[in-house]
Motif scaffolding. Structure first.
Motif, PDB file in Angstrom:
ATOM      1  N   VAL A 572      48.267 -69.864 -87.546  1.00 61.64           N
ATOM      2  CA  VAL A 572      46.813 -69.999 -87.428  1.00 61.64           C
ATOM      3  C   VAL A 572      46.253 -70.636 -88.700  1.00 61.64           C
ATOM      4  CG1 VAL A 572      44.634 -68.814 -86.996  1.00 61.64           C
ATOM      5  CG2 VAL A 572      46.753 -67.934 -85.980  1.00 61.64           C
ATOM      6  N   ASP A 574      42.582 -71.564 -90.404  1.00 63.38           N
ATOM      7  CA  ASP A 574      41.124 -71.482 -90.361  1.00 63.38           C
ATOM      8  C   ASP A 574      40.576 -72.851 -90.769  1.00 63.38           C
ATOM      9  OD1 ASP A 574      38.406 -71.059 -90.741  1.00 63.38           O
ATOM     10  OD2 ASP A 574      38.682 -69.018 -91.500  1.00 63.38           O
ATOM     11  N   LEU A 610      47.429 -72.708 -83.813  1.00 57.18           N
ATOM     12  CA  LEU A 610      46.021 -72.530 -83.466  1.00 57.18           C
ATOM     13  C   LEU A 610      45.138 -73.019 -84.616  1.00 57.18           C
ATOM     14  CD1 LEU A 610      46.081 -68.906 -81.952  1.00 57.18           C
ATOM     15  CD2 LEU A 610      46.308 -71.081 -80.739  1.00 57.18           C
ATOM     16  N   LEU A 612      41.467 -72.536 -85.867  1.00 61.89           N
ATOM     17  CA  LEU A 612      40.344 -71.630 -85.644  1.00 61.89           C
ATOM     18  C   LEU A 612      39.115 -72.105 -86.407  1.00 61.89           C
ATOM     19  CD1 LEU A 612      39.188 -68.901 -84.596  1.00 61.89           C
ATOM     20  CD2 LEU A 612      40.117 -67.854 -86.680  1.00 61.89           C
ATOM     21  N   GLU A 616      35.360 -72.355 -81.893  1.00 56.85           N
ATOM     22  CA  GLU A 616      36.372 -72.943 -81.021  1.00 56.85           C
ATOM     23  C   GLU A 616      37.765 -72.702 -81.572  1.00 56.85           C
ATOM     24  OE1 GLU A 616      35.167 -77.035 -80.957  1.00 56.85           O
ATOM     25  OE2 GLU A 616      36.282 -77.530 -82.791  1.00 56.85           O
ATOM     26  N   ILE A 617      38.743 -72.723 -80.662  1.00 59.22           N
ATOM     27  CA  ILE A 617      40.150 -72.582 -81.033  1.00 59.22           C
ATOM     28  C   ILE A 617      40.930 -73.706 -80.364  1.00 59.22           C
ATOM     29  CG2 ILE A 617      42.222 -71.135 -80.972  1.00 59.22           C
ATOM     30  CD1 ILE A 617      40.378 -68.697 -80.688  1.00 59.22           C
ATOM     31  N   HIS A 618      41.534 -74.582 -81.168  1.00 58.23           N
ATOM     32  CA  HIS A 618      42.416 -75.624 -80.651  1.00 58.23           C
ATOM     33  C   HIS A 618      43.814 -75.034 -80.485  1.00 58.23           C
ATOM     34  CE1 HIS A 618      39.787 -79.230 -81.344  1.00 58.23           C
ATOM     35  NE2 HIS A 618      39.164 -78.339 -82.106  1.00 58.23           N
ATOM     36  N   LYS A 652      41.344 -76.856 -75.903  1.00 56.45           N
ATOM     37  CA  LYS A 652      40.725 -75.876 -76.787  1.00 56.45           C
ATOM     38  C   LYS A 652      39.860 -74.946 -75.960  1.00 56.45           C
ATOM     39  CE  LYS A 652      36.616 -78.626 -77.972  1.00 56.45           C
ATOM     40  NZ  LYS A 652      35.828 -79.237 -79.071  1.00 56.45           N
ATOM     41  N   ARG A 660      34.029 -64.092 -83.005  1.00 57.41           N
ATOM     42  CA  ARG A 660      35.164 -64.908 -83.472  1.00 57.41           C
ATOM     43  C   ARG A 660      36.485 -64.147 -83.437  1.00 57.41           C
ATOM     44  NH1 ARG A 660      37.099 -66.894 -88.859  1.00 57.41           N
ATOM     45  NH2 ARG A 660      37.413 -69.178 -88.720  1.00 57.41           N
ATOM     46  N   LEU A 664      39.733 -64.703 -80.909  1.00 54.19           N
ATOM     47  CA  LEU A 664      41.062 -65.059 -81.399  1.00 54.19           C
ATOM     48  C   LEU A 664      42.113 -64.087 -80.855  1.00 54.19           C
ATOM     49  CD1 LEU A 664      42.947 -66.715 -83.204  1.00 54.19           C
ATOM     50  CD2 LEU A 664      42.335 -65.192 -85.109  1.00 54.19           C
TER      51      LEU A 664
END
Length: 676
Positions: A572, A574, A610, A612, A616-618, A652, A660, A664
């Protein structure tokens, strides 16, 4: 007060505000402040500088056309000092400096009229319009009739002479000739038959575009200055035209002497002839795919259908608008289509600037054809139909158009009846592209996992125009960031592009795609992708790509967090806190690189990366997850997070900022559940 020479409405002078940009102005003033911003002026090239071109728009009145205003590179201009050019006055500064803009119209007849502007007034040109053969004949006949006291020639309700009195006498009746033969008939009187595909009114003649089964030609018809000739004839009518073939500004034009709309059997005969010729000409050549690739072979028929639809649009004088994803593979695919279509446009139309009127390529910044894009396109196409009587364009959606994010935009095109073709490698949502003329998507065949947009674009291009097959054969390899199929590596090598060069092209185009993604960069992309001599250019830009990407990877790596769930490793980042979000690389490119290079170095199992952000999260995974399914499952786990999906495979999810962490956790659990 007066009347607009184009629409006839009341105006403070000879042109109304709505049509000021449709006419050409010749400036006879002597000070820059007398110019009017927004108008198009005739000018003369005065000289060149590193930053642009100096243009004389009047006596002792010179402006600068800055290179940033050009639609091509400055060194690509084929202008010489003293050449006549056409520019737009963008503004006049307090110090008298004049800022000029590019005009896509670089021929006087492309404007709908010409006016003179001096220090105080704007007025019609004092030059007498050239008298056409039909007017000379009508004048002679009327003179003879007056002298002999015989009746004048018959005219229609609009004052256009009709019947045999309008045609100069010939030894024998004129036989129909094909438009493609007119270059050998300059100075001759001819009869041609076909469909009116465009009509525009200038301050002088009316100009009809006439298409037969072989080509298109402009036909000028004059009644009186600024008045529509043959108003009973309009776009779409099937006609017979008699006139004299001329060369005007080195371009073919027929000076119309008689124009008749055909009906009944005569009309049907011409329509059938045009339809048969169109069908034959639009049918792609029976050629092979660029390489043996089972996923592409499964949709070979769709590729041929897409090529046929594009060829038909060119022949029908319908503009072709390519809208492609603003990515390396999207640019490669769009450039391949451009390479194939432009020669056909130039062959079909006598106008030297036809390629700018009948083809355009515009990138999609977000990778989807959303309402913003569609609204801009609809506004432009309706304006062009109203102003220039253009047909609605054929839109070709490349690496876009198969998912729900594009559905509203496609529906808008469908409401107006604008045809569209979808060439896409994204996993399709059900019924999204059902209004398309043709859909080319490998997921509708056997499998789409190993097919890039550049593969599809290059193959469609080779079927549109087999002459460019060798030119585009290296482009499929440009679309793969990893695991390029061996057949495309070999194809590129045979064309003279080794792996290092292909990599440099991919990276260079990706960097250019990021900056000013709303522009097509026609000349720059052409130099990068098709000019071997410009290899140093690709290497130079590629080096910038690698430097910027490596710097961002160095920033990101220490700030990665790793989580495990159900045997799946989640890396992950950020992106809100640990990336430079408003510079290259984009979040998407950075995450692709992170996942591709396996920063974590963790062997075995499934790896998911991911990105973050605040809302949004790709998602990037080894197997490619469907974010639609992930979003559905995550919504159940975090019902307050407002989770929605964007895209299909490796897309995404978006959520509410205040949820948030919950979003996640829900996404990680949902992905791990579906990967295993």
């Amino acid at each position: 007060m007066g009347n607009c020479v184009i629409c006839g409405t009341s105006a403070d002078g000879p042109i109304c505000s709505s049509h000021e940009q449709d006419v050409l102005f010749e400036f006879e003033g002597n000070r820059p402040q007398q110019l009017t911003a927004g108008r198009y002026y005739k000018g003369t090239v005065d000289g060149f500088a590193d930053f642009g071109v100096f243009i004389d728009v009047g006596k002792n009145v010179t402006g600068l056309l800055h290179k940033s205003e050009l639609d091509k590179r400055l060194e690509s201009l084929d202008w010489d000092a003293g050449d006549t050019v056409y520019v737009q006055v963008l503004g006049v500064r307090d110090n008298g400096n004049i800022d000029l803009g590019w005009s896509i119209r670089q021929s006087e007849r492309e404007f709908r009229g010409k006016l003179i502007q001096d220090a105080e007034n704007t007025y019609l040109s004092d030059e007498e319009p050239k008298q056409s053969a039909s007017e000379r004949s009508e004048t002679d006949d009327q003179s003879d009739a007056t002298e002999s006291s015989e009746p004048a020639p018959t005219t229609d309700g609009s004052g256009n002479a009709v019947g045999s009195a309008t045609i100069p006498e010939h030894d024998e009746p004129l036989e129909r000739v094909a438009i493609e033969t007119l270059s050998d008939r300059v100075g001759e009187h001819v009869r041609i038959e076909g469909e009116i595909v465009g009509a525009s009114q200038t301050s002088g003649p009316t100009v009809f575009e006439l298409r037969d089964e072989t080509a298109v030609v402009d036909c000028a018809a004059f009644k009186e200055a600024g008045v529509r000739a043959y108003p009973q004839v309009d776009t779409g009518d099937v006609v017979r035209l008699v006139g004299e073939v001329e060369l005007r500004n080195n371009e073919l034009q027929v000076e119309t002497e008689q124009l008749d709309a055909l009906t009944d059997d005569e009309e049907a005969t011409v329509i059938n002839r045009l339809a048969e010729a169109l069908e034959d000409e639009a049918r792609p050549a029976d050629v092979d795919l660029l390489a043996e690739h089972s996923s592409v072979e499964a949709i070979h028929d769709a590729i041929k259908d897409a090529a046929g639809a594009i060829r038909r649009a060119v022949i029908e004088s319908r503009p072709v608008i390519v809208r492609h994803n603003a990515s390396a593979e999207g640019y490669a695919a769009g450039a391949a289509l451009e390479r194939a279509v432009l020669p056909l446009v130039r062959e079909e139309h006598a106008r030297s600037d036809a390629q700018y009127h009948y083809f355009d390529r515009r990138p999609l910044e977000n990778g989807f054809y959303d309402m913003e894009d569609a609204t801009k396109d609809a506004t432009n196409m309706l304006d062009n139909r109203e102003r220039h009587d253009e047909k609605l364009p054929l839109f070709v959606l490349v690496d876009a158009g198969s998912t729900v994010e594009s559905s509203d935009g496609l529906d808008l095109l469908d409401i107006y009846g604008a045809p569209h073709v979808v060439i896409d490698t994204q996993f399709p949502d059900e019924n999204v592209a059902e209004t398309a003329e043709v859909i080319v998507n490998p997921f509708l065949g056997e499998s789409g996992k190993d097919v890039s947009a550049s593969v599809l674009g290059a193959n469609v291009a080779a079927h549109i125009n087999d002459d460019v097959r060798e030119d585009v054969s290296h482009l499929p390899a440009v679309g793969y960031w990893a695991d390029t199929p061996s057949e495309y590596v070999e194809l590129a090598e045979e064309a003279g592009y080794d792996t290092a060069h292909v990599t440099a092209l991919r990276e260079a185009v990706a960097l250019e795609a990021y900056y000013q993604s709303y522009e097509d960069k026609r000349e720059l992309i052409t130099d990068l992708l098709f000019e071997h001599a410009k290899r140093d250019l690709a290497e130079h830009i590629s080096e910038q790509f690698r430097t910027k990407l490596e710097n961002e990877l160095d920033t990101a790596e220490p700030n990665l967090s790793v989580r495990g769930a159900n045997g799946v490793t989640f890396t992950v980042l950020d992106t809100e806190a640990y990336t430079h979000r408003f510079d290259f690389p984009s979040t998407s490119v950075l995450l692709d690189a992170l996942h591709r290079h396996d920063i974590t170095g963790r062997p075995g199992g499934q790896n998911v990366t991911l990105g973050l952000a605040d809302d949004e999260i790709h998602i990037r995974s080894d197997v490619g997850v469907n974010v639609r399914d992930i979003a559905d499952a995550a919504r159940e786990r975090a019902p307050e997070a407002g989770i929605i999906a964007v895209g299909t495979h490796d897309g995404k999810v978006e959520f509410l900022r205040g949820e948030r962490e919950a979003a996640l956790d829900a996404v990680i659990e949902s992905v791990s559940e579906r990967v295993n």
